[in-house]
Design an enzyme around this catalytic site. Structure first.
Site, PDB file in Angstrom:
ATOM      1  N   ALA A   1      25.952  56.907  53.826  1.00 41.76           N
ATOM      2  CA  ALA A   1      25.852  56.768  52.372  1.00 41.76           C
ATOM      3  C   ALA A   1      27.066  57.389  51.665  1.00 41.76           C
ATOM      4  CB  ALA A   1      24.565  57.406  51.862  1.00 41.76           C
TER       5      ALA A   1
ATOM      6  N   GLY B   1      19.429  52.091  54.313  1.00 45.97           N
ATOM      7  CA  GLY B   1      19.793  53.481  54.560  1.00 45.97           C
ATOM      8  C   GLY B   1      19.469  54.322  53.351  1.00 45.97           C
ATOM      9  N   CYS B   2      20.202  55.427  53.186  1.00 50.38           N
ATOM     10  CA  CYS B   2      19.876  56.381  52.126  1.00 50.38           C
ATOM     11  C   CYS B   2      20.566  55.994  50.822  1.00 50.38           C
ATOM     12  CB  CYS B   2      20.261  57.783  52.574  1.00 50.38           C
ATOM     13  SG  CYS B   2      19.414  58.237  54.091  1.00 50.38           S
ATOM     14  N   VAL B   3      20.132  54.888  50.252  1.00 55.24           N
ATOM     15  CA  VAL B   3      20.723  54.439  48.981  1.00 55.24           C
ATOM     16  C   VAL B   3      19.624  54.136  47.978  1.00 55.24           C
ATOM     17  CG1 VAL B   3      22.843  53.575  49.970  1.00 55.24           C
ATOM     18  CG2 VAL B   3      20.880  52.073  49.818  1.00 55.24           C
TER      19      VAL B   3
ATOM     20  N   ILE C   1      19.233  61.691  51.728  1.00 58.17           N
ATOM     21  CA  ILE C   1      17.923  61.197  51.292  1.00 58.17           C
ATOM     22  C   ILE C   1      17.610  61.759  49.908  1.00 58.17           C
ATOM     23  CG2 ILE C   1      15.425  61.438  51.690  1.00 58.17           C
ATOM     24  CD1 ILE C   1      15.852  60.789  54.581  1.00 58.17           C
TER      25      ILE C   1
END
Lengths: 106, 451
Positions: free
Chosen positions: B215, A104-106, B416
């Site tokens: 996140a 994911g967004c890491v 993002i």
């Protein structure tokens, strides 16, 4: 697919060097993976504190804990965790603890 | 499996996307069929195929070309990779004159270029802002990636997210137990900091469903804290859902037909189940576009409103509903990075500024900004490990933008961007001590005075 052999057991790794099967993890695997994440020298008590916390959380909840929870529960600041694991908690620390790569967004 | 060489790792197992990999010898035929359908559905792409004059205007507006210097990364050249195939099969000139008019067969060599260059596009749409003919290369990239899905050529990274979402409803794969544990931890932390009991309801019937980025349950802790404090402050009857702990929708980037649509359907299904009147999306740029622009149209009609938490915060500020102490942020000089999909695709332009001006005393605009802002360098889901060096190259322009502001807090209300900037700004702390990357709701949370 890449792999390493630890004590006679073949450990498969993904493209980023994370364990494909986290069930095969043991302390010897953590030691073997350490140099791939810029962790040089022996793993210290502080390293194990982080690794064991991540490992136990993962076994209980099936995922890595929030980074803030990791820092709070281990008593290490984020900077101290980066000092222990130069590539960071999501990459270096999770890899050594045998967790799958956080996606994911890491 | 194909012998084509790609800069990204590809996945062979496409489950849950219901397509069967196309045999290499059948690719041309399959692509023709897909183009045929595209001609009827995507007029913006057909316009892009027919109209480029190669004026070159887009070259200096694309951070990917500026950062890599590779002529195939000029937006017009990138679109040409598809245009060559379009000409070959669908234009009289291309059928008759072939390569003299730039028409090409979709052979392995060209297919290799498709993967390599359509996965170097951030789908940021900045070129479209400057193109005199209004060509939107992001639409071309999205269509090319969709065709690649049908040909069985999908990045491992994108597939890993599609698989996690299918299993758990979020990109990171957070199960319900971990979600509840994290919410309890956040509640404890807020209580410790403020002495106030702020609740984060999970899976409750409510008026508002808040959809954070997953996140926020890993790295972006303060964003979730800010959101929880905000809902508490306005007295909202709200909930999050362990079944859709994800504002992001990677399907927007590569697979509208199944991955994007199924996540939008999930949103509608769960919002209906919880009986909410409003869905509020968290800090995720592209997810906001997928929810706002494509949910009512592709998964609707929807019996609820879809808004963004920054819109909600701006409205609450204008109603005088929030007690804010901007001096709490006086240790920061804040600049705002406008996420591409928020600012160029779904109209989130002035609201973040209304919120910032109320929450911080030192806000400095970066230039260019708003619809002319440059992308973080990971748009379109280019967050893969194997693209790290590339990601550093394409953000040189962003570092220059931020450096010129003198800011020590880079506000990036998108997960993002938040994941990309630590890569892009590696070592920047030496230039600006205490440099921090964070969200906008984080700043709201620091400034909010709770009662």
């Amino acid at each position: 697919m890449a792999s390493i052999e630890v004590n006679g057991v073949v450990i498969e790794l993904d493209e980023d060097g994370f364990m494909v099967n986290p069930d095969l993890w043991n302390e010897a695997v953590a030691k073997a993976l350490a140099p791939t994440e810029e962790v040089t020298g022996e793993l210290t008590e502080d390293h194990w504190k982080v690794i064991n916390y991540l490992r136990n959380y993962y076994l209980q909840f099936g995922i890595a804990p929030m980074i803030r929870k990791l820092t709070k529960e281990t008593g290490f600041s984020l900077k101290e965790i980066y000092d222990l694991f130069p590539t960071g908690p999501a990459k270096g620390a999770c890899k050594l603890a045998g967790l799958p790569k956080p996606t994911g967004c890491v | 499996m194909s012998a084509i060489k790609t800069i990204i790792h590809l996945e062979t197992d496409l489950h849950p996307i219901p397509v069967t990999t196309t045999e290499p010898e059948k690719r041309v035929e399959r692509t023709k069929q897909l183009f045929e359908r595209m001609k009827n559905q995507c007029r913006a792409v057909v316009m892009a195929m027919e109209n480029c004059t190669k004026c070159g205007r887009c070259a200096k507006e694309c951070h990917v070309y500026l950062g890599t210097g590779d002529p195939d990364n000029i937006p017009a050249a990138r679109a040409d990779l598809m245009r060559a195939v379009y000409k070959k099969y669908f234009t009289a000139g291309g059928k008759l004159l072939g390569s003299f008019v730039g028409a090409r067969e979709l052979d392995d060599e060209l297919l290799e270029k498709w993967v390599n260059y359509f996965y170097q596009c951030n789908e940021c749409r900045r070129c479209a802002v400057f193109c005199p003919l209004g060509i939107d290369t992001a639409e071309v990239t999205i269509m090319a990636r969709q065709i690649l899905v049908y040909l069985g050529l999908v990045p491992k990274f994108h597939m890993s997210i599609a698989k996690q979402v299918d299993k758990t409803g979020n990109n990171m794969g957070i199960p319900k137990g971990a979600c509840i544990d994290s919410c309890e931890f956040i509640e404890d932390e807020i209580r410790e900091e403020t002495g106030v009991d702020v609740k984060i309801p999970v899976d409750q019937k409510a008026e508002i469903l808040y959809v954070p980025s997953s996140a926020d349950f890993f790295t972006n802790f303060d964003t979730m804290v800010g959101a929880a404090k905000f809902f508490h402050a306005i007295g909202a009857n709200w909930t999050i859902s362990s079944e859709i702990l994800e504002a992001g929708n990677f399907g927007l980037f590569f697979d509208h037909d199944f991955t994007m649509k199924s996540h939008n359907n999930r949103l509608v299904r769960i919002a209906k189940k919880l009986g909410v009147k409003k869905v509020v999306q968290g800090e995720c740029g592209h997810g906001w576009r997928a929810a706002r622009m494509y949910t009512p149209s592709l998964s609707g009609p929807v019996p609820f409103e879809i808004t963004h938490i920054i819109e909600e915060a701006a409205a609450a500020i204008q109603r005088g509903q929030l007690k804010l102490d901007p001096s709490k942020n006086d240790d920061k000089i804040v600049t705002l990075h406008d996420p591409c999909n928020a600012v160029r695709s779904s109209n989130l332009m002035e609201e973040p500024r209304i919120v910032l001006r109320a929450c911080v005393n030192n806000f400095v605009e970066m230039y260019p900004n708003r619809e002319k802002n440059f992308c973080c360098g990971s748009g379109g889901g280019i967050l893969m490990e194997e693209m790290i060096e590339w990601r550093k190259k394409v953000t040189q322009v962003k570092r220059d933008q931020v450096r010129a502001t003198g800011a020590n807090y880079l506000c990036a209300p998108c997960s993002i961007c938040k994941a990309q900037f630590p890569v892009a700004f590696e070592g920047y702390e030496k230039e600006v001590p205490g440099f921090k990357i964070g969200g906008l709701m984080d700043l709201v949370g620091y400034a909010l005075v709770l009662e």
